[in-house]
Structure formats: C-alpha cells, structure tokens
Motif scaffolding. Sequence first.
Motif, PDB file in Angstrom:
ATOM      1  N   ARG A   1      -1.862  -7.683   0.633  1.00  0.00           N
ATOM      2  CA  ARG A   1      -3.069  -8.245   1.241  1.00  0.00           C
ATOM      3  C   ARG A   1      -2.989  -9.771   1.330  1.00  0.00           C
ATOM      4  O   ARG A   1      -3.465 -10.359   2.304  1.00  0.00           O
ATOM      5  N   THR A   2      -2.392 -10.410   0.363  1.00  0.00           N
ATOM      6  CA  THR A   2      -2.346 -11.869   0.326  1.00  0.00           C
ATOM      7  C   THR A   2      -1.283 -12.436   1.262  1.00  0.00           C
ATOM      8  O   THR A   2      -1.508 -13.458   1.900  1.00  0.00           O
ATOM      9  N   HIS A   3      -0.163 -11.769   1.357  1.00  0.00           N
ATOM     10  CA  HIS A   3       0.966 -12.356   2.082  1.00  0.00           C
ATOM     11  C   HIS A   3       1.260 -11.736   3.433  1.00  0.00           C
ATOM     12  O   HIS A   3       2.130 -12.222   4.140  1.00  0.00           O
ATOM     13  N   ARG A   4       0.538 -10.711   3.817  1.00  0.00           N
ATOM     14  CA  ARG A   4       0.706 -10.178   5.168  1.00  0.00           C
ATOM     15  C   ARG A   4      -0.567  -9.563   5.705  1.00  0.00           C
ATOM     16  O   ARG A   4      -0.589  -9.110   6.832  1.00  0.00           O
ATOM     17  N   ALA A   5      -1.619  -9.508   4.938  1.00  0.00           N
ATOM     18  CA  ALA A   5      -2.909  -8.946   5.372  1.00  0.00           C
ATOM     19  C   ALA A   5      -2.740  -7.562   6.006  1.00  0.00           C
ATOM     20  O   ALA A   5      -3.275  -7.280   7.064  1.00  0.00           O
ATOM     21  N   VAL A   6      -1.997  -6.722   5.330  1.00  0.00           N
ATOM     22  CA  VAL A   6      -1.791  -5.348   5.775  1.00  0.00           C
ATOM     23  C   VAL A   6      -3.087  -4.578   5.539  1.00  0.00           C
ATOM     24  O   VAL A   6      -3.802  -4.820   4.568  1.00  0.00           O
ATOM     25  N   SER A   7      -3.389  -3.637   6.407  1.00  0.00           N
ATOM     26  CA  SER A   7      -4.647  -2.895   6.307  1.00  0.00           C
ATOM     27  C   SER A   7      -4.697  -2.034   5.052  1.00  0.00           C
ATOM     28  O   SER A   7      -3.668  -1.570   4.554  1.00  0.00           O
ATOM     29  N   TYR A   8      -5.917  -1.819   4.564  1.00  0.00           N
ATOM     30  CA  TYR A   8      -6.111  -0.960   3.396  1.00  0.00           C
ATOM     31  C   TYR A   8      -5.598   0.459   3.647  1.00  0.00           C
ATOM     32  O   TYR A   8      -4.922   1.021   2.772  1.00  0.00           O
ATOM     33  N   PRO A   9      -5.883   1.079   4.802  1.00  0.00           N
ATOM     34  CA  PRO A   9      -5.366   2.435   5.029  1.00  0.00           C
ATOM     35  C   PRO A   9      -3.830   2.503   5.009  1.00  0.00           C
ATOM     36  O   PRO A   9      -3.255   3.452   4.475  1.00  0.00           O
ATOM     37  N   LEU A  10      -3.166   1.500   5.581  1.00  0.00           N
ATOM     38  CA  LEU A  10      -1.703   1.502   5.590  1.00  0.00           C
ATOM     39  C   LEU A  10      -1.153   1.360   4.178  1.00  0.00           C
ATOM     40  O   LEU A  10      -0.224   2.080   3.788  1.00  0.00           O
ATOM     41  N   ILE A  11      -1.716   0.464   3.395  1.00  0.00           N
ATOM     42  CA  ILE A  11      -1.280   0.323   2.001  1.00  0.00           C
ATOM     43  C   ILE A  11      -1.507   1.638   1.259  1.00  0.00           C
ATOM     44  O   ILE A  11      -0.666   2.069   0.470  1.00  0.00           O
ATOM     45  N   GLY A  12      -2.638   2.282   1.522  1.00  0.00           N
ATOM     46  CA  GLY A  12      -2.922   3.567   0.899  1.00  0.00           C
ATOM     47  C   GLY A  12      -1.864   4.609   1.226  1.00  0.00           C
ATOM     48  O   GLY A  12      -1.442   5.371   0.348  1.00  0.00           O
ATOM     49  N   ARG A  13      -1.401   4.634   2.456  1.00  0.00           N
ATOM     50  CA  ARG A  13      -0.334   5.573   2.842  1.00  0.00           C
ATOM     51  C   ARG A  13       0.946   5.253   2.086  1.00  0.00           C
ATOM     52  O   ARG A  13       1.653   6.149   1.632  1.00  0.00           O
ATOM     53  N   TRP A  14       1.264   3.960   1.956  1.00  0.00           N
ATOM     54  CA  TRP A  14       2.472   3.559   1.236  1.00  0.00           C
ATOM     55  C   TRP A  14       2.403   3.907  -0.245  1.00  0.00           C
ATOM     56  O   TRP A  14       3.421   4.108  -0.881  1.00  0.00           O
ATOM     57  N   LEU A  15       1.208   3.943  -0.791  1.00  0.00           N
ATOM     58  CA  LEU A  15       1.036   4.236  -2.219  1.00  0.00           C
ATOM     59  C   LEU A  15       0.632   5.702  -2.441  1.00  0.00           C
ATOM     60  O   LEU A  15      -0.297   5.997  -3.195  1.00  0.00           O
ATOM     61  N   GLY A  16       1.309   6.589  -1.787  1.00  0.00           N
ATOM     62  CA  GLY A  16       1.134   8.001  -2.055  1.00  0.00           C
ATOM     63  C   GLY A  16      -0.042   8.662  -1.371  1.00  0.00           C
ATOM     64  O   GLY A  16      -0.545   9.683  -1.839  1.00  0.00           O
ATOM     65  N   GLY A  17      -0.518   8.084  -0.279  1.00  0.00           N
ATOM     66  CA  GLY A  17      -1.610   8.699   0.467  1.00  0.00           C
ATOM     67  C   GLY A  17      -2.985   8.445  -0.119  1.00  0.00           C
ATOM     68  O   GLY A  17      -3.894   9.250   0.050  1.00  0.00           O
ATOM     69  N   ARG A  18      -3.158   7.316  -0.782  1.00  0.00           N
ATOM     70  CA  ARG A  18      -4.459   6.986  -1.356  1.00  0.00           C
ATOM     71  C   ARG A  18      -5.459   6.561  -0.279  1.00  0.00           C
ATOM     72  O   ARG A  18      -5.093   6.010   0.749  1.00  0.00           O
ATOM     73  N   ASP A  19      -6.721   6.828  -0.555  1.00  0.00           N
ATOM     74  CA  ASP A  19      -7.807   6.458   0.338  1.00  0.00           C
ATOM     75  C   ASP A  19      -7.953   4.931   0.381  1.00  0.00           C
ATOM     76  O   ASP A  19      -7.672   4.244  -0.607  1.00  0.00           O
ATOM     77  N   HIS A  20      -8.423   4.417   1.512  1.00  0.00           N
ATOM     78  CA  HIS A  20      -8.577   2.965   1.653  1.00  0.00           C
ATOM     79  C   HIS A  20      -9.544   2.386   0.615  1.00  0.00           C
ATOM     80  O   HIS A  20      -9.394   1.249   0.185  1.00  0.00           O
ATOM     81  N   THR A  21     -10.539   3.169   0.180  1.00  0.00           N
ATOM     82  CA  THR A  21     -11.474   2.644  -0.821  1.00  0.00           C
ATOM     83  C   THR A  21     -10.793   2.442  -2.174  1.00  0.00           C
ATOM     84  O   THR A  21     -11.151   1.520  -2.914  1.00  0.00           O
TER      85      THR A  21
ATOM     86  N   ILE B   1      -7.709   1.470  -2.440  1.00  0.00           N
ATOM     87  CA  ILE B   1      -6.934   0.244  -2.251  1.00  0.00           C
ATOM     88  C   ILE B   1      -7.854  -0.982  -2.348  1.00  0.00           C
ATOM     89  O   ILE B   1      -7.476  -2.001  -2.935  1.00  0.00           O
ATOM     90  N   ILE B   2      -9.057  -0.873  -1.818  1.00  0.00           N
ATOM     91  CA  ILE B   2     -10.033  -1.964  -1.962  1.00  0.00           C
ATOM     92  C   ILE B   2     -10.321  -2.200  -3.445  1.00  0.00           C
ATOM     93  O   ILE B   2     -10.366  -3.348  -3.908  1.00  0.00           O
ATOM     94  N   HIS B   3     -10.508  -1.127  -4.188  1.00  0.00           N
ATOM     95  CA  HIS B   3     -10.746  -1.242  -5.639  1.00  0.00           C
ATOM     96  C   HIS B   3      -9.552  -1.926  -6.316  1.00  0.00           C
ATOM     97  O   HIS B   3      -9.735  -2.805  -7.178  1.00  0.00           O
ATOM     98  N   LEU B   4      -8.336  -1.548  -5.932  1.00  0.00           N
ATOM     99  CA  LEU B   4      -7.144  -2.179  -6.519  1.00  0.00           C
ATOM    100  C   LEU B   4      -7.065  -3.661  -6.162  1.00  0.00           C
ATOM    101  O   LEU B   4      -6.648  -4.480  -6.985  1.00  0.00           O
ATOM    102  N   GLN B   5      -7.450  -4.018  -4.945  1.00  0.00           N
ATOM    103  CA  GLN B   5      -7.458  -5.436  -4.558  1.00  0.00           C
ATOM    104  C   GLN B   5      -8.446  -6.218  -5.419  1.00  0.00           C
ATOM    105  O   GLN B   5      -8.145  -7.299  -5.907  1.00  0.00           O
ATOM    106  N   ASN B   6      -9.625  -5.652  -5.627  1.00  0.00           N
ATOM    107  CA  ASN B   6     -10.622  -6.309  -6.484  1.00  0.00           C
ATOM    108  C   ASN B   6     -10.121  -6.417  -7.919  1.00  0.00           C
ATOM    109  O   ASN B   6     -10.340  -7.424  -8.585  1.00  0.00           O
ATOM    110  N   LYS B   7      -9.433  -5.379  -8.394  1.00  0.00           N
ATOM    111  CA  LYS B   7      -8.868  -5.401  -9.731  1.00  0.00           C
ATOM    112  C   LYS B   7      -7.807  -6.500  -9.834  1.00  0.00           C
ATOM    113  O   LYS B   7      -7.745  -7.221 -10.820  1.00  0.00           O
TER     114      LYS B   7
END
Length: 113
Positions: free
Chosen positions: A51-71, A73-79
């Motif tokens: 998110r910081t270095h390429r502003a990749v979308s939450y849904p795409l990051i979720g797919r990369w991390l085993g099919g996680r929901d975008h919400t 990923i938002i929680h992980l960003q806040n964490k």
Amino acid sequence: MDLSTAPKAVIRELAFDYVEVRLNVDRLALESHRRQAPLVVARALFVWIKRTHRAVSYPLIGRWLGGRDHTTIIHLQNKAIDLCRRDATFARHCEQFAAFYHANQGGHSDACD
C-alpha cells in the motif's frame, strides 16, 4: 533497477522476499489461513509495503495473500500503521524497506507515514 516503474509483480515478489528474509515467514505461510501472531505481523508488513510503495488495491492484495477479503486487508493496513507507531522492530523493518525502495528509484524515504 528503477522500482518506480517496475511491474506490480516485481514489487510483489520483492515484498514477499523481504518479509521472508526479515521475519522468517515463507510465502506459503503468508497465504495460509493460520492466524498466529507472527503471521499476522508478517502479513501486516506485506500489506504496508504494497500500500505504501505501490498503492495496490485491497482486493488484489487479498488475492495475493490467499484469497482474503478486502476488509481483512484494510484491517491489516491499520494494524501495520499502529505497529509502525508502537513497535520499534516493526518500524525498523518499514524504514529499511523504504530506504531500499527509495534508493532504487531516487526518491525520498519516509517510513511509517
């Protein structure tokens, strides 16, 4: 290599490699559905990088991390933002990645912002 123009896949692999080396968590563990604290921290670092270095979308990051929901990923960003502020080790990992990233694109490094 100028990372500012590198394809998303290159930065994704760089982020996976960085997390694996720094936190000793392999890609399969990051993609797994286990929720042990070290894995959550490692995923948070991965999300922060993406998110910081390429502003990749939450849904795409979720797919990369085993099919996680975008919400999730938002929680992980806040964490990650919270960890950056209160955990010196996590902040150091962010700063080191930011320094590496910006050194390879000629930009300014501001970790945890």
